[in-house]
Design a protein around this motif. Structure first.
Motif, PDB file in Angstrom:
ATOM      1  N   ILE A   1       0.893  -1.178  -0.441  1.00  0.00           N
ATOM      2  CA  ILE A   1      -0.195   0.002  -0.062  1.00  0.00           C
ATOM      3  C   ILE A   1       0.965   1.346  -0.024  1.00  0.00           C
ATOM      4  N   ARG A   2       1.989   1.250   0.563  1.00  0.00           N
ATOM      5  CA  ARG A   2       2.895   2.491   0.849  1.00  0.00           C
ATOM      6  C   ARG A   2       3.430   2.616  -0.667  1.00  0.00           C
ATOM      7  N   THR A   3       3.718   1.670  -0.981  1.00  0.00           N
ATOM      8  CA  THR A   3       4.494   1.600  -2.427  1.00  0.00           C
ATOM      9  C   THR A   3       3.539   2.145  -3.577  1.00  0.00           C
ATOM     10  N   ILE A   4       2.362   1.745  -3.561  1.00  0.00           N
ATOM     11  CA  ILE A   4       1.392   2.272  -4.407  1.00  0.00           C
ATOM     12  C   ILE A   4       1.170   3.676  -4.028  1.00  0.00           C
ATOM     13  N   PHE A   5       0.994   4.287  -2.906  1.00  0.00           N
ATOM     14  CA  PHE A   5       0.825   5.376  -2.277  1.00  0.00           C
ATOM     15  C   PHE A   5       1.963   6.477  -2.962  1.00  0.00           C
ATOM     16  N   ILE A   6       3.236   5.793  -2.695  1.00  0.00           N
ATOM     17  CA  ILE A   6       4.407   6.728  -3.259  1.00  0.00           C
ATOM     18  C   ILE A   6       4.167   6.817  -4.889  1.00  0.00           C
ATOM     19  N   GLY A   7       3.756   5.565  -5.291  1.00  0.00           N
ATOM     20  CA  GLY A   7       3.700   5.683  -6.928  1.00  0.00           C
ATOM     21  C   GLY A   7       2.718   6.833  -7.489  1.00  0.00           C
ATOM     22  N   ILE A   8       1.593   7.113  -6.590  1.00  0.00           N
ATOM     23  CA  ILE A   8       0.365   7.973  -7.019  1.00  0.00           C
ATOM     24  C   ILE A   8       1.007   9.407  -6.716  1.00  0.00           C
ATOM     25  N   LEU A   9       2.019   9.559  -5.693  1.00  0.00           N
ATOM     26  CA  LEU A   9       2.506  10.699  -5.371  1.00  0.00           C
ATOM     27  C   LEU A   9       3.357  11.299  -6.255  1.00  0.00           C
ATOM     28  N   LEU A  10       4.218  10.324  -6.986  1.00  0.00           N
ATOM     29  CA  LEU A  10       5.273  10.601  -7.896  1.00  0.00           C
ATOM     30  C   LEU A  10       4.331  10.910  -9.367  1.00  0.00           C
ATOM     31  N   CYS A  11       3.329  10.423  -9.719  1.00  0.00           N
ATOM     32  CA  CYS A  11       2.740  10.723 -10.855  1.00  0.00           C
ATOM     33  C   CYS A  11       1.991  11.717 -10.657  1.00  0.00           C
ATOM     34  N   LEU A  12       1.498  12.603  -9.509  1.00  0.00           N
ATOM     35  CA  LEU A  12       1.021  13.724  -9.068  1.00  0.00           C
ATOM     36  C   LEU A  12       2.045  14.687  -9.316  1.00  0.00           C
ATOM     37  N   LEU A  13       3.144  14.389  -9.120  1.00  0.00           N
ATOM     38  CA  LEU A  13       4.259  15.478  -9.049  1.00  0.00           C
ATOM     39  C   LEU A  13       4.721  15.476 -10.558  1.00  0.00           C
ATOM     40  N   GLY A  14       4.528  14.323 -11.507  1.00  0.00           N
ATOM     41  CA  GLY A  14       4.742  14.335 -12.813  1.00  0.00           C
ATOM     42  C   GLY A  14       3.739  15.031 -13.446  1.00  0.00           C
ATOM     43  N   VAL A  15       2.522  14.973 -13.067  1.00  0.00           N
ATOM     44  CA  VAL A  15       1.627  15.778 -13.709  1.00  0.00           C
ATOM     45  C   VAL A  15       1.822  17.279 -13.347  1.00  0.00           C
ATOM     46  N   GLY A  16       2.058  17.556 -12.308  1.00  0.00           N
ATOM     47  CA  GLY A  16       2.318  18.856 -11.663  1.00  0.00           C
ATOM     48  C   GLY A  16       3.248  19.598 -12.727  1.00  0.00           C
ATOM     49  N   LEU A  17       4.440  18.767 -12.855  1.00  0.00           N
ATOM     50  CA  LEU A  17       5.695  19.322 -13.675  1.00  0.00           C
ATOM     51  C   LEU A  17       5.283  19.680 -15.141  1.00  0.00           C
ATOM     52  N   MET A  18       4.356  18.700 -15.800  1.00  0.00           N
ATOM     53  CA  MET A  18       3.824  18.624 -17.083  1.00  0.00           C
ATOM     54  C   MET A  18       2.843  19.911 -17.154  1.00  0.00           C
ATOM     55  N   TYR A  19       2.295  20.134 -16.135  1.00  0.00           N
ATOM     56  CA  TYR A  19       1.416  21.385 -15.984  1.00  0.00           C
ATOM     57  C   TYR A  19       1.939  22.783 -15.768  1.00  0.00           C
ATOM     58  N   HIS A  20       3.214  22.681 -15.573  1.00  0.00           N
ATOM     59  CA  HIS A  20       4.044  24.058 -15.401  1.00  0.00           C
ATOM     60  C   HIS A  20       3.764  25.094 -16.597  1.00  0.00           C
ATOM     61  N   PRO A  21       3.284  26.395 -16.122  1.00  0.00           N
ATOM     62  CA  PRO A  21       2.826  27.058 -17.069  1.00  0.00           C
ATOM     63  C   PRO A  21       3.911  27.516 -18.326  1.00  0.00           C
ATOM     64  N   ASP A  22       5.273  27.386 -18.107  1.00  0.00           N
ATOM     65  CA  ASP A  22       6.211  27.510 -19.302  1.00  0.00           C
ATOM     66  C   ASP A  22       6.015  26.502 -20.389  1.00  0.00           C
ATOM     67  N   GLU A  23       5.583  25.278 -19.972  1.00  0.00           N
ATOM     68  CA  GLU A  23       5.379  24.106 -20.874  1.00  0.00           C
ATOM     69  C   GLU A  23       6.608  24.022 -21.746  1.00  0.00           C
ATOM     70  N   ASP A  24       7.647  24.111 -21.033  1.00  0.00           N
ATOM     71  CA  ASP A  24       9.165  23.717 -21.806  1.00  0.00           C
ATOM     72  C   ASP A  24       9.360  22.243 -21.555  1.00  0.00           C
ATOM     73  N   LEU A  25      10.450  22.146 -22.635  1.00  0.00           N
ATOM     74  CA  LEU A  25      10.699  20.530 -22.589  1.00  0.00           C
ATOM     75  C   LEU A  25      11.205  20.000 -21.679  1.00  0.00           C
ATOM     76  N   TRP A  26      11.943  20.701 -20.749  1.00  0.00           N
ATOM     77  CA  TRP A  26      12.387  20.044 -19.549  1.00  0.00           C
ATOM     78  C   TRP A  26      11.521  19.758 -18.512  1.00  0.00           C
ATOM     79  N   SER A  27      10.329  20.571 -18.310  1.00  0.00           N
ATOM     80  CA  SER A  27       9.407  20.180 -17.405  1.00  0.00           C
ATOM     81  C   SER A  27       8.548  19.088 -17.790  1.00  0.00           C
ATOM     82  N   TYR A  28       8.090  19.058 -19.327  1.00  0.00           N
ATOM     83  CA  TYR A  28       7.705  17.869 -19.744  1.00  0.00           C
ATOM     84  C   TYR A  28       8.293  16.556 -19.658  1.00  0.00           C
ATOM     85  N   SER A  29       9.519  16.395 -20.005  1.00  0.00           N
ATOM     86  CA  SER A  29      10.526  15.387 -19.970  1.00  0.00           C
ATOM     87  C   SER A  29      10.783  15.073 -18.529  1.00  0.00           C
ATOM     88  N   VAL A  30      10.929  15.828 -17.517  1.00  0.00           N
ATOM     89  CA  VAL A  30      11.174  15.273 -16.161  1.00  0.00           C
ATOM     90  C   VAL A  30       9.526  14.930 -15.604  1.00  0.00           C
TER      91      VAL A  30
END
Length: 135
Positions: free
Chosen positions: A11-40
Motif C-alpha cells: 500500500i505504501r508503495t502504491i501511495f508513493i507511486g501515485i504521489l510521483l505521478c502527481l508530481l509528474g503531472v504538476g511538472l507537465m502542467y508547469h505554465p512555461d510548458e518547456d521541454l525540461w518540465s515535460y521530460s522530467v
C-alpha cells in the motif's frame, strides 16, 4: 521496485507511486510548458506508474487462493490491457478536443481520487481495529 515493496509494503508503495505521478503531472502542467518540465514530468509519471503497478500487482496476489491464481491474474491482466488499449485509442481525440491543460488535469484528478481512496481506506481500517492487508 520489489525491494521497495519488501521495505515499505504494498500500500505504501502504491501511495508513493501515485504521489510521483502527481508530481509528474504538476511538472507537465508547469505554465512555461518547456521541454525540461515535460521530460522530467514524464520521468516521474513513469517511475510512479511502475511503483503503483508493481505494488498493486503484488497486493493482488494476496487477495485470492492459490488455486485461483491463474484465473485471477489472467482476468486482471485482461482488464488492464483492455483499459490501456481504450486509453490509447481515445487519447488523441481527447487531446485534440480539450487541449493539453484539460487533458493533463484529468490525469491529475484521477491520481488525487486514488490518493483519497487509499487514505480513506487506511483510516476506516484503523478505526475498525483491523490490520490493513498488503504490509
Amino acid at each position: 521496485t520489489g525491494e521497495v515493496i519488501k521495505v515499505l509494503g504494498d500500500i505504501r508503495t502504491i501511495f508513493i507511486g501515485i504521489l510521483l505521478c502527481l508530481l509528474g503531472v504538476g511538472l507537465m502542467y508547469h505554465p512555461d510548458e518547456d521541454l525540461w518540465s515535460y521530460s522530467v514530468g514524464l520521468l516521474f509519471i513513469g517511475i510512479g506508474w511502475n511503483f503503483g503497478f508493481v505494488g498493486a500487482s503484488n497486493y493482488q496476489t494476496k487477495t485470492y487462493l492459490p488455486t485461483e491464481r491463474f484465473g485471477a491474474e489472467g482476468l486482471a491482466d485482461t482488464i488492464n490491457l483492455s483499459v490501456t488499449g481504450v486509453a490509447i485509442i481515445i487519447s488523441g481525440p481527447l487531446l485534440d478536443a480539450f487541449g493539453f491543460s484539460t487533458y493533463i488535469s484529468i490525469f491529475g484528478s484521477v491520481y488525487l481520487l486514488l490518493l483519497v481512496f487509499i487514505t480513506v481506506r487506511r483510516f476506516l481500517v484503523s478505526e475498525t481495529g483491523q490490520k490493513p492487508t498488503g504490509h
